[in-house]
Design a protein around this motif. Structure first.
Motif: not given
Length: 67
Positions: A20-22, A47-52
């Motif tokens: 999982a990457t942006q 957590d930032q990537l997950k929240t985004n």
């Protein structure tokens, strides 16, 4: 790059099982699936990537779950 996600039943469901990457999240959203299921461990404590990802999926009208 190897297959990063699996499309099931003509974009009804997408599974994220390996990474999982942006960039991958953007590709998933671009396919306009109905639902996306991802392994929680793919976010590796980011957590930032997950929240985004949650917010981006919601904005796109995509049901998103992690397991």
């Amino acid at each position: 790059m190897a297959t990063c996600f699996y499309v099931i039943n003509d974009n009804e469901l997408i599974l994220l099982l390996e990474e999982a990457t942006q960039e991958i999240i953007d590709k998933v959203i671009a396919t306009k699936p109905t639902k996306v299921i991802a392994l929680d461990k793919l976010f590796k404590g980011n957590d930032q990537l997950k929240t985004n990802t949650v917010l981006q999926m919601k904005d796109a009208g995509i049901e998103f779950k992690t397991i």
